[in-house]
Design a protein around this motif. Structure first.
Motif, PDB file in Angstrom:
ATOM      1  N   MET A   1       0.860  -1.145   0.148  1.00  0.00           N
ATOM      2  CA  MET A   1      -0.103  -0.184   0.021  1.00  0.00           C
ATOM      3  C   MET A   1       0.844   1.245  -0.076  1.00  0.00           C
ATOM      4  SD  MET A   1      -3.380  -0.764   2.453  1.00  0.00           S
ATOM      5  CE  MET A   1      -2.210  -1.234   3.933  1.00  0.00           C
ATOM      6  N   ARG A   2       1.785   1.322   0.766  1.00  0.00           N
ATOM      7  CA  ARG A   2       2.775   2.365   0.903  1.00  0.00           C
ATOM      8  C   ARG A   2       3.435   2.659  -0.348  1.00  0.00           C
ATOM      9  NH1 ARG A   2       5.424   2.215   7.075  1.00  0.00           N
ATOM     10  NH2 ARG A   2       3.403   2.414   8.272  1.00  0.00           N
ATOM     11  N   LEU A   3       4.083   1.459  -0.940  1.00  0.00           N
ATOM     12  CA  LEU A   3       4.873   1.660  -2.054  1.00  0.00           C
ATOM     13  C   LEU A   3       3.844   2.132  -3.251  1.00  0.00           C
ATOM     14  CD1 LEU A   3       7.299  -1.144  -2.339  1.00  0.00           C
ATOM     15  CD2 LEU A   3       7.767   1.148  -2.124  1.00  0.00           C
ATOM     16  N   ALA A   4       2.720   1.319  -3.347  1.00  0.00           N
ATOM     17  CA  ALA A   4       1.875   1.826  -4.468  1.00  0.00           C
ATOM     18  C   ALA A   4       1.310   3.383  -4.408  1.00  0.00           C
ATOM     19  CB  ALA A   4       0.533   1.084  -4.248  1.00  0.00           C
ATOM     20  N   ASN A   5       1.278   3.772  -3.263  1.00  0.00           N
ATOM     21  CA  ASN A   5       0.823   5.288  -3.051  1.00  0.00           C
ATOM     22  C   ASN A   5       2.074   6.093  -3.568  1.00  0.00           C
ATOM     23  OD1 ASN A   5      -0.897   7.568  -2.046  1.00  0.00           O
ATOM     24  ND2 ASN A   5       0.586   7.442  -0.589  1.00  0.00           N
ATOM     25  N   GLU A   6       3.341   5.815  -3.150  1.00  0.00           N
ATOM     26  CA  GLU A   6       4.381   6.637  -3.707  1.00  0.00           C
ATOM     27  C   GLU A   6       4.727   6.522  -5.135  1.00  0.00           C
ATOM     28  OE1 GLU A   6       7.532   9.042  -2.834  1.00  0.00           O
ATOM     29  OE2 GLU A   6       5.905   8.508  -1.508  1.00  0.00           O
ATOM     30  N   VAL A   7       4.333   5.206  -5.648  1.00  0.00           N
ATOM     31  CA  VAL A   7       4.485   5.068  -7.143  1.00  0.00           C
ATOM     32  C   VAL A   7       3.642   6.272  -8.030  1.00  0.00           C
ATOM     33  CG1 VAL A   7       4.068   3.509  -9.097  1.00  0.00           C
ATOM     34  CG2 VAL A   7       5.567   2.691  -7.198  1.00  0.00           C
TER      35      VAL A   7
END
Length: 209
Positions: free
Chosen positions: A151-157
């Motif tokens: 979830m955190r990586l997807a948001n940063e992407v």
């Protein structure tokens, strides 16, 4: 509008060229960041699928062994023994960073205080159940770690892609257009100045005759 109200001077042209170079550098860095984040995200997704299967299998095996214990000793006796089990668990959460993104790391540990019960009239399925439920809990901690990281990586992407697109489709083209406009105006001014200087020179030469 080309130029954006900026005076067509060499100073402004140099400033805009520096801004354009900086924007291109920022684009390259963000593009690299995007690719690294996407690769890490895909890797975590693969791991999550794998761990989801492991968790499902571990829970199924744990409940199956508990049911086997209940069949072997009776439900009431199994519940009584289970309530005597003295195992405390703790979950330690640390973090690691990928391209500035904080990702959790979950570590599950146990503190046991045996013996829990007398081995007399006890099925071996009880010990198997305890072991399997401990394994399942550890796997669930790792699965939670992976899902939060995704979830955190997807948001940063998403945020990185928006920045890359803004530079690629808006900021850099606007700067390029403005640089071309000012360069063209300066060249035009230089040509006008050369023509003017020639006219002045010719007039001065005529006056000398």
């Amino acid at each position: 509008m080309a130029g954006g109200g900026i005076a067509p001077t060499k100073t402004n042209l140099l400033k805009l060229k520096n801004e354009l170079e900086f924007a291109r550098l920022g684009y390259d860095l963000l593009d690299q960041k995007r690719n690294i984040l996407i690769n890490e995200l895909l890797n975590l997704i693969d791991q999550t699928v794998d761990y989801q299967e492991k968790v499902d299998t571990a829970l199924a095996e744990a409940y199956s062994s508990y049911q086997s214990a209940a069949l072997a000793m009776g439900k009431r006796r199994t519940v009584s023994i289970a309530s005597a089990v003295n195992i405390s668990s703790s979950i330690k959460i640390s973090e690691r960073r990928i391209m500035g993104v904080s990702l959790p790391q979950v570590e599950t540990s146990y503190q046991e205080h045996p013996p829990y019960f007398s081995p007399l009239d006890t099925s071996f399925w009880i010990d198997i159940s305890i072991s399997r439920f401990k394994t399942a809990l550890e796997l669930m901690g790792r699965l939670a770690e992976l899902k939060i990281s995704i979830m955190r990586l997807a948001n940063e992407v998403k945020k990185t892609i928006r920045k890359v697109n803004a530079l690629e489709k808006i900021a850099i083209p606007d700067l390029q257009e403005t640089v071309r406009f000012i360069s063209s105006r300066l060249e035009e001014n230089e040509r006008d100045m050369i023509i003017l200087m020639k006219m002045v020179k010719n007039r001065l030469e005529k006056k000398k005759r």
